[in-house]
Structures are given as C-alpha cells and as structure tokens.
Design a protein around this motif. Structure first.
Motif, PDB file in Angstrom:
ATOM      1  N   ALA A  30     -48.386  10.506  11.481  1.00 44.57           N
ATOM      2  CA  ALA A  30     -48.590   9.526  10.405  1.00 44.57           C
ATOM      3  C   ALA A  30     -48.108   8.137  10.810  1.00 44.57           C
ATOM      4  CB  ALA A  30     -47.886   9.982   9.132  1.00 44.57           C
ATOM      5  N   TRP A  31     -46.953   8.038  11.475  1.00 47.09           N
ATOM      6  CA  TRP A  31     -46.378   6.736  11.808  1.00 47.09           C
ATOM      7  C   TRP A  31     -46.822   6.194  13.163  1.00 47.09           C
ATOM      8  CZ3 TRP A  31     -44.736   3.726   8.244  1.00 47.09           C
ATOM      9  CH2 TRP A  31     -44.157   4.251   7.097  1.00 47.09           C
ATOM     10  N   PHE A  32     -46.990   7.080  14.158  1.00 47.47           N
ATOM     11  CA  PHE A  32     -47.262   6.613  15.516  1.00 47.47           C
ATOM     12  C   PHE A  32     -48.640   7.001  16.047  1.00 47.47           C
ATOM     13  CE2 PHE A  32     -42.541   7.407  15.455  1.00 47.47           C
ATOM     14  CZ  PHE A  32     -42.173   6.074  15.386  1.00 47.47           C
ATOM     15  N   GLY A  33     -49.282   7.974  15.407  1.00 50.21           N
ATOM     16  CA  GLY A  33     -50.594   8.407  15.864  1.00 50.21           C
ATOM     17  C   GLY A  33     -50.560   9.369  17.027  1.00 50.21           C
ATOM     18  N   ASP A  34     -49.343   9.731  17.470  1.00 43.71           N
ATOM     19  CA  ASP A  34     -49.213  10.682  18.573  1.00 43.71           C
ATOM     20  C   ASP A  34     -47.858  11.373  18.490  1.00 43.71           C
ATOM     21  OD1 ASP A  34     -47.125   9.164  20.046  1.00 43.71           O
ATOM     22  OD2 ASP A  34     -48.723   7.741  20.459  1.00 43.71           O
ATOM     23  N   LEU A  35     -47.607  12.290  19.406  1.00 39.99           N
ATOM     24  CA  LEU A  35     -46.346  13.031  19.417  1.00 39.99           C
ATOM     25  C   LEU A  35     -45.404  12.572  20.527  1.00 39.99           C
ATOM     26  CD1 LEU A  35     -47.659  16.660  18.776  1.00 39.99           C
ATOM     27  CD2 LEU A  35     -46.757  15.026  17.113  1.00 39.99           C
ATOM     28  N   THR A  36     -45.715  11.471  21.188  1.00 40.03           N
ATOM     29  CA  THR A  36     -44.884  11.036  22.308  1.00 40.03           C
ATOM     30  C   THR A  36     -44.130   9.734  22.065  1.00 40.03           C
ATOM     31  OG1 THR A  36     -46.790   9.940  23.325  1.00 40.03           O
ATOM     32  CG2 THR A  36     -46.334  12.211  24.007  1.00 40.03           C
ATOM     33  N   THR A  37     -44.572   8.920  21.113  1.00 38.10           N
ATOM     34  CA  THR A  37     -43.932   7.619  20.885  1.00 38.10           C
ATOM     35  C   THR A  37     -42.548   7.776  20.267  1.00 38.10           C
ATOM     36  OG1 THR A  37     -46.075   6.558  20.635  1.00 38.10           O
ATOM     37  CG2 THR A  37     -44.180   5.377  19.747  1.00 38.10           C
ATOM     38  N   GLY A  38     -42.443   8.537  19.197  1.00 37.72           N
ATOM     39  CA  GLY A  38     -41.163   8.732  18.522  1.00 37.72           C
ATOM     40  C   GLY A  38     -40.465   9.970  19.044  1.00 37.72           C
ATOM     41  N   THR A  39     -39.173   9.824  19.347  1.00 40.04           N
ATOM     42  CA  THR A  39     -38.361  10.955  19.794  1.00 40.04           C
ATOM     43  C   THR A  39     -37.028  10.911  19.056  1.00 40.04           C
ATOM     44  OG1 THR A  39     -37.230   9.798  21.596  1.00 40.04           O
ATOM     45  CG2 THR A  39     -39.381  10.789  22.106  1.00 40.04           C
ATOM     46  N   ALA A  40     -36.187  11.884  19.328  1.00 39.21           N
ATOM     47  CA  ALA A  40     -34.885  11.943  18.673  1.00 39.21           C
ATOM     48  C   ALA A  40     -33.999  10.757  19.052  1.00 39.21           C
ATOM     49  CB  ALA A  40     -34.188  13.253  19.011  1.00 39.21           C
ATOM     50  N   VAL A  41     -34.244  10.129  20.202  1.00 35.96           N
ATOM     51  CA  VAL A  41     -33.385   9.030  20.653  1.00 35.96           C
ATOM     52  C   VAL A  41     -34.090   7.676  20.721  1.00 35.96           C
ATOM     53  CG1 VAL A  41     -31.815  10.542  21.921  1.00 35.96           C
ATOM     54  CG2 VAL A  41     -33.817   9.596  23.071  1.00 35.96           C
TER      55      VAL A  41
END
Length: 89
Positions: A30-41
C-alpha cells in the motif's frame, strides 16, 4: 482507438509477511508498491522513525511530518491510584 484502462487486483492476506521483515505485506504494498523498500530498519522519509515503527503506529512512512509524537504528559499524585495522562498525535 479509444481510452483503455487495466486494473489488476492481487489479494494478500492481511497478516502475511512473506519477506519476514516484521511488516505485513499489505502495508508495504500500500505505501511502497513493493516488499523491498520498507524494512524493519529502513527510514524511507528520513524522519528518524523506522518504517517498522511507522507500521506499528499506523503513520505515513512517506511523510516526514507524520509520526507518533507525545504532545503532552500530566502526572497527578493527589489521586489514588496515581493518575497519568498522555496526549499524542
């Protein structure tokens, strides 16, 4: 030729975390369009708050002005049990 619109719907279970970064896939998409941009850190908007913390607080990880902030705190020892009040954005 006329106008053309294409929509693709993908269903991702709300709790799925296929990249195992502690952030639900639906939120990252929803926020980044992928699963790699946002991470825990990571800190996409460079506001000093990790993308994981923005996920937990349900704030916008792309807006440096949108983060969980304590705006007021009061502590009252005159009552029993002791009372405290916290205000936050």
């Amino acid at each position: 030729l006329g106008e053309f619109t294409l929509s693709v719907a993908t269903t991702i279970p709300r709790g799925a975390d296929t990249d195992r970064d502690a952030i639900a896939d639906h939120w990252e998409i929803a926020w980044f369009g992928d699963l790699t941009t946002g991470t825990a850190v990571s800190d996409y908007d460079h506001d000093g708050v990790s993308d994981y913390a923005e996920y937990v607080a349900d704030t916008d990880p792309t807006d440096a002005g949108d983060r969980l902030r304590i705006t007021d705190f009061t502590f009252d020892t005159a009552v029993a049990p002791i009372a405290a009040a916290v205000s936050f954005t």
